[in-house]
Design an enzyme around this catalytic site. Structure first.
Site, short mmCIF file in Angstrom:
data_model
loop_
_atom_site.label_atom_id
_atom_site.label_comp_id
_atom_site.label_asym_id
_atom_site.label_seq_id
_atom_site.Cartn_x
_atom_site.Cartn_y
_atom_site.Cartn_z
N TYR A 1 -4.45 3.67 7.65
CA TYR A 1 -5.76 2.99 7.74
C TYR A 1 -6.56 3.45 8.97
O TYR A 1 -6.51 4.62 9.35
CB TYR A 1 -5.62 1.46 7.74
CG TYR A 1 -4.53 0.93 6.88
CD1 TYR A 1 -4.52 1.21 5.51
CD2 TYR A 1 -3.50 0.16 7.40
CE1 TYR A 1 -3.53 0.70 4.70
CE2 TYR A 1 -2.50 -0.34 6.60
CZ TYR A 1 -2.52 -0.06 5.26
OH TYR A 1 -1.53 -0.55 4.47
N SER B 1 0.80 -1.24 0.00
CA SER B 1 0.00 0.00 0.00
C SER B 1 0.83 1.28 0.00
O SER B 1 0.27 2.36 -0.22
CB SER B 1 -0.95 0.03 1.20
OG SER B 1 -2.07 -0.74 0.93
N VAL C 1 1.16 -3.56 3.84
CA VAL C 1 1.17 -4.85 4.53
C VAL C 1 2.45 -5.66 4.31
O VAL C 1 2.62 -6.72 4.90
CB VAL C 1 -0.07 -5.73 4.20
CG1 VAL C 1 -1.33 -5.15 4.76
CG2 VAL C 1 -0.16 -6.00 2.72
N TYR D 1 -3.40 -3.01 -10.49
CA TYR D 1 -3.26 -2.70 -9.06
C TYR D 1 -2.33 -3.71 -8.38
O TYR D 1 -1.46 -3.32 -7.59
CB TYR D 1 -4.66 -2.70 -8.42
CG TYR D 1 -4.66 -2.64 -6.92
CD1 TYR D 1 -4.46 -1.44 -6.25
CD2 TYR D 1 -4.85 -3.80 -6.15
CE1 TYR D 1 -4.45 -1.40 -4.85
CE2 TYR D 1 -4.85 -3.76 -4.78
CZ TYR D 1 -4.65 -2.56 -4.13
OH TYR D 1 -4.64 -2.52 -2.76
N LYS E 1 0.35 3.20 -3.00
CA LYS E 1 -0.87 4.03 -3.17
C LYS E 1 -0.50 5.51 -3.14
O LYS E 1 -1.18 6.35 -3.74
CB LYS E 1 -1.90 3.69 -2.09
CG LYS E 1 -2.50 2.30 -2.29
CD LYS E 1 -3.35 1.85 -1.13
CE LYS E 1 -3.93 0.47 -1.44
NZ LYS E 1 -4.47 -0.23 -0.30
N1 GLN Z 1 -2.08 -5.20 -2.16
C1 GLN Z 1 -2.62 -5.17 -0.84
C2 GLN Z 1 -4.14 -5.38 -0.86
O1 GLN Z 1 -4.80 -4.88 -1.71
C3 GLN Z 1 -2.25 -3.86 -0.21
C4 GLN Z 1 -2.87 -3.71 1.15
C5 GLN Z 1 -2.00 -2.97 2.11
O2 GLN Z 1 -0.80 -2.85 1.98
N2 GLN Z 1 -2.66 -2.51 3.15
O3 GLN Z 1 -4.69 -6.03 -0.03
#
Ligand code: GLN
Length: 313
Positions: A249, A72, A267, A197, A75
Site C-alpha cells: 500500500y 489482500s 489486513v 471479492y 490480490k
Molecule cells: N478484504 C479487505 C478489504 O477489502 C482487504 C484489505 C487488505 O487486506 N488490505 O478491505
C-alpha cells in the site's frame, strides 16, 4: 587485494528463533483490523513465520501452522491468474503505479476516471475480480482452485464467516465499485463482484502454506516442486516489480527501505515476501500499523533480510 565476502548459506532455523524472540515486545503494539468485525476476534499476540527454499528445504517458527485470513494477499493470486490468462490487456483497465493513498481510498479514482492505480489496492483488485468474473463462472472459486494448486494443499478454503462479515460491512468497497461502474470500468454487476471479492479475501492459509504458494514467483514463474509453469519468466519478473512498488500500500517506499524485498501484505496480518532465485518467506502477526501492514511482521522481515544478508539490493 582481499576478495569481497561471498554470501554465506544462512542458518535459517537459528535466524527464525532469533527473530521470534525479538518480535515479542512488538506483539502488543499493533492494532487488529476491526472494520471487518470477524477479523477482530483473532488475538493479536500471535506470531508465525515460515521459509520455503526453492531447493525444498523448509523452516518455520511460532504459529506457522495456524490458518489465518489472507485478505489482500489474495490480490496477488487474482492478479497472477488474470495476468496468466489475459496478458497485457489487463493494463487497459488498471495501472502499475503506487497510489500513495490508503488501500481503500476513493479520492484518486474520481479524478483518474475510474482507472485504479494498481491491482493491489482495493479498486484495482475489484477490477481483477471483474475481469475474472467475465472469464470464469465464479471468479472466487477460480482463485481458490489456483491457491490450492500453488500451495499444493487441497485443504485451503474460504472462511465464510469472514466473507459474510466483510460483505455486510463493505460500504466503502461498494462505493469504489459503483464509482468504477459509472466510469464503465466494471462489466459485471456490482453485487456479483463484491460478493466474489469478499469470498476471495476470506481464503485462509498457514504461513508454511503461504510461503510454498508464493515460491513460483521466486522461481521465475515455475512451481519448484512440480516444474509447472504458471507464468513466463518475464511476467513473473513484472509481478515481483509490482509487489515491490505497490504490494504494501502507501507504505511500499518505507517497506522497500526497511526490508528490500517484493512483498504482498493483508489486513489479516500476513505478509508474503520473495527472495528471487532463492526462497519465499511468509509471516503472520495480526497487530497492524497505521498503514494496515503487520507491525511485527514487517519488523520480522526487516530482521530477516538483515540477518541473512538477503535482499534484492
Ligand atoms: N478484504 C479487505 C478489504 O477489502 C482487504 C484489505 C487488505 O487486506 N488490505 O478491505
Amino acid at each position: 587485494m582481499s576478495k569481497p565476502d561471498l554470501p554465506q548459506i544462512p542458518d535459517y532455523a537459528a535466524i527464525l528463533e532469533t527473530i521470534c524472540a525479538e518480535v515479542q515486545p512488538l506483539l502488543h503494539q499493533g492494532k487488529v483490523a476491526s472494520y471487518i468485525p470477524q477479523l477482530s476476534k483473532v488475538s493479536r499476540d500471535r506470531f508465525g513465520m515460515a521459509v520455503y527454499c526453492l531447493d525444498g528445504r523448509t523452516f518455520s517458527i511460532g504459529d506457522a501452522q495456524q490458518k489465518f485470513s489472507l485478505q489482500s494477499v489474495t490480490k496477488l493470486f487474482a492478479l497472477a491468474l488474470a495476468f496468466s490468462r489475459e496478458g497485457d490487456s489487463i493494463w487497459e483497465r488498471v495501472g502499475r503505479e503506487p497510489s500513495g493513498n490508503p488501500f481503500n481510498s476513493l479520492v484518486q479514482l474520481e479524478y483518474e476516471k475510474g482507472k485504479p492505480r494498481n491491482p493491489f489496492i482495493n479498486a484495482g483488485a475489484l477490477v481483477m475480480t471483474d475481469i475474472l468474473s467475465s472469464r470464469f463462472v465464479e471468479s472466487d472459486i477460480a482463485v481458490l482452485q489456483f491457491a490450492r494448486m500453488i500451495a499444493d494443499e487441497i485443504s485451503v478454503d474460504f472462511d465464510l464467516a469472514v466473507a459474510r462479515s466483510e460483505r455486510d460491512t463493505a460500504h466503502r468497497n461498494y462505493a469504489i465499485a459503483h464509482l468504477m461502474k459509472d466510469f464503465g470500468n466494471l462489466h459485471n454487476p456490482v453485487k456479483t463482484v463484491i460478493d466474489s471479492y469478499c469470498r476471495q479475501c476470506s481464503i485462509t492459509m498457514t504461513c508454511a502454506e503461504l510461503a510454498k504458494a508464493g515460491s513460483f514467483l521466486a522461481q521465475h514463474g515455475t512451481i519448484p516442486w512440480s516444474g509447472q509453469q504458471i507464468l513466463d519468466a518475464s511476467s513473473a519478473k513484472r509481478l515481483n516489480a509490482l509487489m515491490l512498488t505497490c504490494g504494501t500500500y502507501d507504505a511500499a517506499g518505507d517497506f522497500a527501505y526497511r526490508v528490500g524485498l517484493p512483498a504482498k501484505s493483508g489486513v489479516g496480518g500476513g505478509i508474503l515476501a520473495l527472495v528471487p532465485g532463492e526462497l519465499a518467506v511468509a509471516v503472520w502477526s495480526p497487530g497492524l500499523d497505521h498503514t494496515g501492514n503487520s507491525l511485527a511482521g514487517t519488523y520480522a522481515l526487516e530482521r530477516f533480510t538483515t540477518l541473512t544478508s538477503r535482499s534484492i539490493f
